[in-house]
Design a protein around this motif. Structure first.
Motif, PDB file in Angstrom:
ATOM      1  N   ARG A  72       0.837  -1.202   0.000  1.00 46.55           N
ATOM      2  CA  ARG A  72       0.000   0.000   0.000  1.00 46.55           C
ATOM      3  C   ARG A  72       0.876   1.258   0.000  1.00 46.55           C
ATOM      4  O   ARG A  72       0.476   2.301   0.512  1.00 46.55           O
ATOM      5  CB  ARG A  72      -0.947  -0.014   1.193  1.00 46.55           C
ATOM      6  N   THR A 125     -10.480  -5.476  -7.025  1.00 44.85           N
ATOM      7  CA  THR A 125     -10.774  -5.461  -5.604  1.00 44.85           C
ATOM      8  C   THR A 125     -11.831  -6.496  -5.311  1.00 44.85           C
ATOM      9  O   THR A 125     -12.810  -6.615  -6.058  1.00 44.85           O
ATOM     10  CB  THR A 125     -11.253  -4.099  -5.063  1.00 44.85           C
ATOM     11  N   ILE A 126     -11.632  -7.242  -4.239  1.00 43.45           N
ATOM     12  CA  ILE A 126     -12.665  -8.206  -3.852  1.00 43.45           C
ATOM     13  C   ILE A 126     -13.917  -7.470  -3.413  1.00 43.45           C
ATOM     14  O   ILE A 126     -14.989  -8.031  -3.396  1.00 43.45           O
ATOM     15  CB  ILE A 126     -12.188  -9.164  -2.728  1.00 43.45           C
ATOM     16  N   ASP A 127     -13.787  -6.185  -3.041  1.00 45.13           N
ATOM     17  CA  ASP A 127     -14.926  -5.433  -2.501  1.00 45.13           C
ATOM     18  C   ASP A 127     -15.941  -5.016  -3.567  1.00 45.13           C
ATOM     19  O   ASP A 127     -17.045  -4.602  -3.232  1.00 45.13           O
ATOM     20  CB  ASP A 127     -14.428  -4.167  -1.780  1.00 45.13           C
ATOM     21  N   MET A 169     -15.335  -8.951   4.605  1.00 45.60           N
ATOM     22  CA  MET A 169     -14.700  -7.671   4.271  1.00 45.60           C
ATOM     23  C   MET A 169     -15.700  -6.736   3.597  1.00 45.60           C
ATOM     24  O   MET A 169     -16.748  -7.165   3.098  1.00 45.60           O
ATOM     25  CB  MET A 169     -13.479  -7.889   3.398  1.00 45.60           C
ATOM     26  N   GLY A 170     -15.350  -5.470   3.578  1.00 40.37           N
ATOM     27  CA  GLY A 170     -16.227  -4.445   3.006  1.00 40.37           C
ATOM     28  C   GLY A 170     -16.187  -3.219   3.888  1.00 40.37           C
ATOM     29  O   GLY A 170     -16.831  -3.160   4.929  1.00 40.37           O
ATOM     30  N   ARG A 171     -15.332  -2.287   3.498  1.00 41.14           N
ATOM     31  CA  ARG A 171     -15.062  -1.094   4.306  1.00 41.14           C
ATOM     32  C   ARG A 171     -16.184  -0.075   4.162  1.00 41.14           C
ATOM     33  O   ARG A 171     -16.821   0.316   5.146  1.00 41.14           O
ATOM     34  CB  ARG A 171     -13.747  -0.493   3.828  1.00 41.14           C
ATOM     35  N   GLU A 221     -17.407  -5.650   7.632  1.00 41.97           N
ATOM     36  CA  GLU A 221     -16.538  -5.072   8.679  1.00 41.97           C
ATOM     37  C   GLU A 221     -16.769  -3.570   8.886  1.00 41.97           C
ATOM     38  O   GLU A 221     -16.491  -3.032   9.944  1.00 41.97           O
ATOM     39  CB  GLU A 221     -15.066  -5.348   8.349  1.00 41.97           C
ATOM     40  N   HIS A 271      -8.661 -12.568   5.669  1.00 38.67           N
ATOM     41  CA  HIS A 271      -7.895 -12.717   4.424  1.00 38.67           C
ATOM     42  C   HIS A 271      -8.153 -14.028   3.698  1.00 38.67           C
ATOM     43  O   HIS A 271      -7.716 -14.175   2.552  1.00 38.67           O
ATOM     44  CB  HIS A 271      -6.405 -12.509   4.712  1.00 38.67           C
ATOM     45  N   ARG A 274      -9.477 -13.446   0.404  1.00 43.46           N
ATOM     46  CA  ARG A 274      -8.604 -12.905  -0.645  1.00 43.46           C
ATOM     47  C   ARG A 274      -7.572 -13.915  -1.141  1.00 43.46           C
ATOM     48  O   ARG A 274      -6.901 -13.663  -2.129  1.00 43.46           O
ATOM     49  CB  ARG A 274      -7.832 -11.685  -0.111  1.00 43.46           C
TER      50      ARG A 274
HETATM   51  O1  F6P Z   1      -8.986  -4.810  -0.633  1.00 40.82           O
HETATM   52  C1  F6P Z   1      -9.845  -4.113   0.228  1.00 40.82           C
HETATM   53  C2  F6P Z   1      -9.968  -4.854   1.488  1.00 40.82           C
HETATM   54  O2  F6P Z   1     -10.307  -6.140   1.153  1.00 40.82           O
HETATM   55  C3  F6P Z   1     -10.952  -4.253   2.496  1.00 40.82           C
HETATM   56  O3  F6P Z   1     -12.246  -4.772   2.440  1.00 40.82           O
HETATM   57  C4  F6P Z   1     -10.283  -4.551   3.812  1.00 40.82           C
HETATM   58  O4  F6P Z   1     -10.668  -3.646   4.805  1.00 40.82           O
HETATM   59  C5  F6P Z   1      -8.846  -4.408   3.475  1.00 40.82           C
HETATM   60  O5  F6P Z   1      -8.714  -4.876   2.158  1.00 40.82           O
HETATM   61  C6  F6P Z   1      -7.922  -5.142   4.407  1.00 40.82           C
HETATM   62  O6  F6P Z   1      -6.661  -5.261   3.823  1.00 40.82           O
HETATM   63  P1  F6P Z   1      -5.286  -5.384   4.604  1.00 40.82           P
HETATM   64  O7  F6P Z   1      -5.527  -6.324   5.721  1.00 40.82           O
HETATM   65  O8  F6P Z   1      -4.359  -5.943   3.570  1.00 40.82           O
HETATM   66  O9  F6P Z   1      -4.906  -4.027   5.051  1.00 40.82           O
END
Ligand code: F6P
Length: 341
Positions: A72, A125-127, A169-171, A221, A271, A274
């Protein structure tokens, strides 16, 4: 032409399928050379490269993760970050970049395009929360994994007469929760777009027990209660300023135990959603994105992102994809509510 390829942000099943398609068409049809950049934007920022050609992409179609690595790293947060990338691209003789990533990675790609760098984006993105594309690859795999987990939770919840909560997941967007919850027959689905009431959830849970079934709750989440804020275990931020999520499922279990007197347990998929091999749908989508991205490079169509519209792959301005997130429309959530309780 020498083309750089990088994968940034959270990894996602299908990244290798994109890389393979970009390289296969680029080498065999256009005679291009490739440079693999390591770990997202850290690669061009620090000049970290790996060899990338047909031998390196053999056998990677079904493999999860990314052979290039990801991070990132945010060049906007580093003094002179964009200038360093431009210098390194020049020094390495890289004429164009294919950036594969989500909102953050493609946001950097948009800024670099504004600086005159030749860049084409691929949405990942999986989201599934990127605008301008109907689907992102990785989403179908994440939903399939979450659905299988929910199927498994049903049988153990019923054996023990427990409330079982599945945190996915899903911010900002609840697509994974909505689709896996609907596919898995969840009794309650909670998403970031719609704040939830604990009283209402407790009533649904109790009605489910009265019907002699055990309730399954799927929660994204980033979901929030009507009278509260984001609930997390860890308040630290990543390089793009996002707080690390997860914790809402545990919190909800405690609240529901207090309100209903029933035992509640939480499974956090994290994870697992993912990792591993992509579904056939994601392999095909990722492959088509990769093929079309390298053709956009050949056409010199800079500042564009490949996107799925219906069954067609089209090109859209990168800016359209990153300007605003694609969240779950309320009408889609209302459909799911017919099965709550
Ligand atoms: O790719 C987005 C995501 O899957 C979000 O839904 C999640 O909050 C985030 O990645 C978590 O990623 P990491 O644990 O790699 O920071």
């Amino acid at each position: 032409m020498r083309v750089g390829v990088l994968t940034g942000g959270g990894d996602c099943p299908g990244l290798n399928a994109v890389i393979r398609a970009v390289v296969r068409r680029g080498v065999t049809e256009y005679g291009y050379e490739f440079v693999g950049f390591r770990d997202g934007w850290r690669g061009p920022l620090e000049g970290l490269t790996v060899e990338l050609g047909i031998p390196q992409v053999r056998g990677i179609l079904p493999r999860g993760g990314t052979i290039l690595g990801s991070s990132r790293t945010n060049p906007a947060k580093i003094d002179g970050g964009f200038a360093r990338i431009e210098e390194n691209l020049k020094a390495l003789g890289v004429d164009a970049l294919v950036a594969i990533g989500g909102e953050d990675t493609l946001g950097v790609a948009t800024a670099l395009h504004d600086h005159g760098v030749h860049v084409v984006g691929v949405p990942k993105t999986i989201d599934n929360d990127l605008n301008a594309t109907d689907y992102t690859f990785g989403f179908d795999t994440a939903v399939t994994i979450a659905t299988e987990a929910i199927d498994r939770l049903h049988t153990t919840a019923e054996s023990h007469h427990r409330i079982l909560i599945c945190e996915v997941m899903g911010r900002h967007a609840g697509w994974i929760a909505l689709h896996s919850g609907m596919a898995g027959g969840a009794n309650v689905i909670l998403i970031p777009e719609v704040r939830f009431s604990l009283d209402e959830i407790a009533a649904w849970v109790e009605s489910r027990f009265r019907a002699t079934y055990a309730p399954i709750i799927v929660i994204a989440e980033g979901a929030m209660p009507v009278d509260g804020d984001l609930i997390t275990k860890d308040a630290t931020l990543d390089a793009f300023g996002h707080v690390k999520l997860s914790g809402i499922g545990e919190w909800l279990a405690k609240q529901l135990e207090q309100r209903t007197g029933k035992e509640a347990r939480t499974t956090v998929l994290g994870h697992i959603q993912r990792g591993g091999t992509p579904t056939a749908f994601d392999r095909v989508l990722a492959t088509r994105f990769g093929l079309n991205a390298i053709t956009a490079v050949k056409d010199g169509d800079w500042g564009k992102m490949v996107a799925l519209r219906g069954t067609d792959i089209v090109r859209v301005p990168l800016r359209d994809a990153t300007g605003e997130l694609k969240t779950v429309p309320i009408a889609r959530y209302e459909e799911a509510r017919s099965f709550f309780g």
